[in-house]
Write a protein that holds these residues in place. Sequence first.
Motif, PDB file in Angstrom:
ATOM      1  N   SER A 276      87.068 101.456 126.436  1.00 26.82           N
ATOM      2  CA  SER A 276      88.507 101.279 126.285  1.00 26.82           C
ATOM      3  C   SER A 276      88.982  99.957 126.898  1.00 26.82           C
ATOM      4  CB  SER A 276      89.245 102.437 126.958  1.00 26.82           C
ATOM      5  OG  SER A 276      90.651 102.219 126.973  1.00 26.82           O
ATOM      6  N   LEU A 292     101.417 100.124 116.832  1.00 23.60           N
ATOM      7  CA  LEU A 292     100.298 100.017 115.894  1.00 23.60           C
ATOM      8  C   LEU A 292     100.816 100.416 114.522  1.00 23.60           C
ATOM      9  CD1 LEU A 292      97.396 101.720 117.920  1.00 23.60           C
ATOM     10  CD2 LEU A 292      97.926  99.291 117.754  1.00 23.60           C
ATOM     11  N   LYS A 294     100.127 100.632 110.158  1.00 21.45           N
ATOM     12  CA  LYS A 294      99.056 100.813 109.177  1.00 21.45           C
ATOM     13  C   LYS A 294      98.745  99.498 108.469  1.00 21.45           C
ATOM     14  CE  LYS A 294      99.614 105.747 108.216  1.00 21.45           C
ATOM     15  NZ  LYS A 294      99.849 106.765 107.176  1.00 21.45           N
ATOM     16  N   SER A 327     100.186 104.168 112.454  1.00 21.40           N
ATOM     17  CA  SER A 327      98.797 104.622 112.511  1.00 21.40           C
ATOM     18  C   SER A 327      98.718 105.849 113.418  1.00 21.40           C
ATOM     19  CB  SER A 327      97.896 103.512 113.046  1.00 21.40           C
ATOM     20  OG  SER A 327      98.173 103.225 114.384  1.00 21.40           O
ATOM     21  N   GLY A 330      93.397 107.911 116.487  1.00 20.98           N
ATOM     22  CA  GLY A 330      92.068 107.810 115.901  1.00 20.98           C
ATOM     23  C   GLY A 330      91.995 106.937 114.674  1.00 20.98           C
ATOM     24  N   GLU A 331      93.138 106.475 114.178  1.00 20.89           N
ATOM     25  CA  GLU A 331      93.187 105.646 112.972  1.00 20.89           C
ATOM     26  C   GLU A 331      93.474 104.194 113.363  1.00 20.89           C
ATOM     27  OE1 GLU A 331      95.988 105.122 108.971  1.00 20.89           O
ATOM     28  OE2 GLU A 331      96.378 106.731 110.396  1.00 20.89           O
ATOM     29  N   PRO A 332      92.705 103.230 112.819  1.00 26.65           N
ATOM     30  CA  PRO A 332      92.961 101.827 113.160  1.00 26.65           C
ATOM     31  C   PRO A 332      94.350 101.384 112.726  1.00 26.65           C
ATOM     32  CG  PRO A 332      90.858 102.075 112.020  1.00 26.65           C
ATOM     33  CD  PRO A 332      91.576 103.383 111.888  1.00 26.65           C
ATOM     34  N   VAL A 378      92.618 101.098 117.990  1.00 25.54           N
ATOM     35  CA  VAL A 378      92.651 102.548 117.818  1.00 25.54           C
ATOM     36  C   VAL A 378      93.154 103.169 119.119  1.00 25.54           C
ATOM     37  CG1 VAL A 378      91.248 104.633 117.547  1.00 25.54           C
ATOM     38  CG2 VAL A 378      90.814 102.646 116.102  1.00 25.54           C
ATOM     39  N   GLN A 379      94.054 104.125 118.981  1.00 29.45           N
ATOM     40  CA  GLN A 379      94.563 104.854 120.147  1.00 29.45           C
ATOM     41  C   GLN A 379      94.164 106.318 120.017  1.00 29.45           C
ATOM     42  OE1 GLN A 379      98.647 104.092 121.047  1.00 29.45           O
ATOM     43  NE2 GLN A 379      98.893 105.863 122.368  1.00 29.45           N
ATOM     44  N   ASP A 380      93.523 106.873 121.055  1.00 30.03           N
ATOM     45  CA  ASP A 380      93.064 108.260 120.959  1.00 30.03           C
ATOM     46  C   ASP A 380      94.136 109.232 121.447  1.00 30.03           C
ATOM     47  OD1 ASP A 380      92.997 108.299 123.753  1.00 30.03           O
ATOM     48  OD2 ASP A 380      90.809 108.130 123.885  1.00 30.03           O
ATOM     49  N   TYR A 386      91.386 101.184 122.059  1.00 28.97           N
ATOM     50  CA  TYR A 386      90.067 100.610 121.799  1.00 28.97           C
ATOM     51  C   TYR A 386      90.210  99.502 120.764  1.00 28.97           C
ATOM     52  CZ  TYR A 386      88.700 105.074 123.864  1.00 28.97           C
ATOM     53  OH  TYR A 386      88.583 106.160 124.706  1.00 28.97           O
ATOM     54  N   TRP A 388      89.199  97.440 117.634  1.00 31.72           N
ATOM     55  CA  TRP A 388      88.511  97.858 116.417  1.00 31.72           C
ATOM     56  C   TRP A 388      87.920  96.654 115.673  1.00 31.72           C
ATOM     57  CZ3 TRP A 388      87.153 102.539 114.426  1.00 31.72           C
ATOM     58  CH2 TRP A 388      86.773 102.594 113.090  1.00 31.72           C
TER      59      TRP A 388
END
Length: 530
Positions: A276, A292, A294, A327, A330-332, A378-380, A386, A388
Amino acid sequence: MKRGDTVALLMSNEPDFIHVWFGLAKLGCVVAFLNSNIRYVSLLHCIRSCEPRALVVGAGRVWDLLETIEEILPSLPADISVWAMKESVPQGIISLKEKLSTASDSQVPHSHHAASNLKTPYLYIFTSGTTGLPKAAVICQLQAMKSSAGLWAFGCTSNDIIYISLPLYHSAGSLLGIGATCVLKKKFSASQFWNDCKKYNVTVFQYIGELCRYLCKQPKREGEKDHRVRLAVGNGIRSDVWREFLDRFGNIKMCELYGATEGNICFMNHTGKIGSVGRANFLHKLFFAFDLIKYDFQKDEPIRNEHSWYMHGVCNNSFNQITENTSLPGEPGLLISPVNAKNPFFGYAGNRKQTEKKLLCDVFKKGDVYFNTGDLMVQDQENFLYFWDRIGDTFRWKGENIATTEVADIVGMLDFIQDTNVYGVAVPDYEGKAGMASITLKPNMSLDLEKVYEQVVTFLPAYACPQFLRIQEKMETTGTFKLQKFRLVEEGFSPLKISDPLYFMDKLKKSYIPLTKEIYDQIVLGKIKL
């Protein structure tokens, strides 16, 4: 020199880099850091774009750098004086070292110091960005102060000794790294790294992901945990390398961070969460707001809704409702940050067009302005972030951002090439992406692989030279006539997937050679190093 003048520095990692930089800063000058790897067209472009009154050439790799300047000296503007940290210099260049030997040792009068405000330009740091030749990012006093607080925020003190093998012409080495006692390494050496750390009692070092991977690839030795290093600060380390590094070299706190030289957003991983770059929380959002959104990978642009702006409302990263174009966890998503008085964007020196291209307008509502980082994140579910991938016409290799159009322009100068499409391809166990150039030939012209090799090594830094070539009969374009890269990136450099002729850059033969299945397998297995 006087307040407001610009002075360019072409220097390697040497103490005089800092001496000249700090001395000019006290005078109120703007200092432009030139990448010591670039040559010819790119170097001339950088010098002209920041309009310096003087250029200072370092002594660290003096003949390389002086020869580089001699190549372009006739093309430099007549009002630029060139100074070198060497007693014996070619005609047309002034010896700064000789002048210093006759200078007074007395204290410089305080009247020479020039006070600045927080928004005064302080540095120009060149960044490849997404298109074209390097751009001079304007770094003001405020940004420099924020950056200098980075090591302190990770727990560094004035008692620490910091090992810097990253180039000082980048913001990581200079703005973040220079503090407390520094050990400057002219060039990173994996074999000498731990010996240096022990010799100089290093407690903190700076890294990029590739640096840590190189250290893990070194043969194992006894006493690898016998050192005083307690912190490592940097970015871009893969999760598997992170784990291996800690297992092998001991209890070192890895302080992963994210930031762009010209950007107004940063993340810092204080918890040690592997992989991370940081965690979004309410406190972070007060100082560094971000969102974030899309992204359409096929069209290579953010997804818009039926209106003129990108989405309604506020997305989940602002701790509100999720919208149609936000987004999901889990999605970029494309990282963007609002531009305002608290987090301004100062753009690029003398390049209004490129400054405007980094901004997205009317994103959530009419009139708002956001800085486009060009990075997918990406955000969990726990709000850890994270990195990407990069978007647009750029990729990262050997710790450097490479603009594909700059490489394509150099390759396209060859008289037998019709079109050139440059992109990055993933290589197993390597950070970033290796450069690949897909080319078409002019009618009735043949491919000269040795000329292609000579062209790229002469005019491009080593890290920007395409490792692979692909010969196509016809270039594919998008609906807006942009060169199609998506499928080419997906296909990579495998001769098993690609029927077009493929070639590999062979430094020993000083040419590109056919990329056979055997060579491909050796690259994938790590037996051939890129």
